[in-house]
Design a protein around this motif. Structure first.
Motif: not given
Ligand code: AMP
Length: 286
Positions: A137-144
């Motif tokens: 979840t956090i890596v997806a949010k960092l990517f976005n």
């Protein structure tokens, strides 16, 4: 070196860099940086070149810690982290707060998670059941937020890197995932922010992780060995360190993470060992 504190500010900066044709590399971290992290920053720079942008994110992500884990005492030293990133030539820091990453979380209003369901079943996923949901979840949010072309992760967390790679493919993120080698102390202990928890005796005994990997490597050099047999030998070696307690020792295919029954050269080994109260992990190709 600029600092961004919200996804919106980070996205605006990233879009400006993209319009100028500059490639962006992201190095996600939880801070308390050591040379293992800095080697990822150097790899990020190699990937995007002098004209590119290297962003280091520092965020101790609460959703990847179980309630019983070390979230509140996780080591932090933002001043030192900032100096290290500046010295290494990073272009930007992304330092979001819980309030911007999980809006309304305390009120239970945060409700969207990313879950990888295949590679997360064993090892870290089995020992820490909610961990990978927090990570993906956090890596997806960092990517976005950072909109990187490249994201660099450490081989130290081999399963995590595999999970992130799978998530990136499955969710069609247009991002190249790079996995950089594990940085180690002189005696072979994998560098980790959590090494700061070890007392001198535990620190000395912590070399049992790298010694286990080396012993397994030596064993398979003589030919294939049944996983159960090699697992027992490794556990016996770990038991020679009085402060050590094994969480898991696993042998598996480097790419698919599928466990093997016969261990041979090229099989991957991963282990998690408590030294006192501190849980350390390591892995390597045999
Ligand atoms: P962490 O701050 O522990 O969440 O780690 C952030 C990133 O640094 C992850 O991609 C880790 O795999 C990587 N990393 C942590 N320790 C090391 C190390 N000793 N060598 C290389 N990369 C590392």
């Amino acid at each position: 070196m600029k600092t961004y504190q919200t996804p919106a500010a980070m996205q605006r900066a990233a879009q400006v860099w993209k319009r100028a044709g500059r490639r962006i590399a992201l190095v996600p971290t939880m801070g308390f940086l050591h040379d293992g992290h800095m080697s990822l920053v150097r790899e990020a720079r190699r990937r995007v070149g002098a004209e590119g942008i290297v962003v280091v994110s520092i965020y101790v992500n609460p959703t990847q810690f179980a309630p019983s884990e070390d979230l509140s005492r996780y080591p932090r030293d933002l001043k030192r982290d900032r100096a290290l990133c500046r010295a290494e030539g990073a272009d930007a820091l992304f330092l979001p707060s819980d309030a911007v990453m999980y809006p309304g979380r305390d009120l239970g209003a945060y409700s969207t998670y990313v879950v990888e369901e295949c590679l997360t079943q064993r090892m870290e996923g089995a020992s820490r059941p909610t961990h990978f949901r927090g990570v993906t979840t956090i890596v997806a949010k960092l990517f976005n937020s950072v909109l990187p072309d490249v994201a660099v992760f450490g081989a130290k967390d081999w399963q995590q890197a595999a999970v992130i790679r799978r998530m990136t493919t499955d969710l069609n993120f247009p991002i190249r995932i790079v996995v950089a080698p594990t940085g180690r102390a002189g005696d072979g202990l994998a560098l980790s922010s959590r090494n700061a928890y070890l007392n001198p005796e535990e620190r000395e005994q912590a070399t049992v992780l790298i010694r286990s990997l080396e012993a397994a490597r030596a064993a398979v050099r003589r030919g294939p060995v049944p996983a159960a047999q090699l697992g027992k030998a490794v556990r016996r070696l770990i038991a020679t360190a009085p402060a050590a307690r094994v969480d898991y020792v696993e042998f598996f295919d480097s790419e698919s993470l599928e466990p093997v029954t016969e261990v041979r050269k090229g099989t991957h080994m991963a282990l998690a060992v408590f030294l006192g109260k501190t849980r350390l992990i390591d892995n390597g190709r045999l």
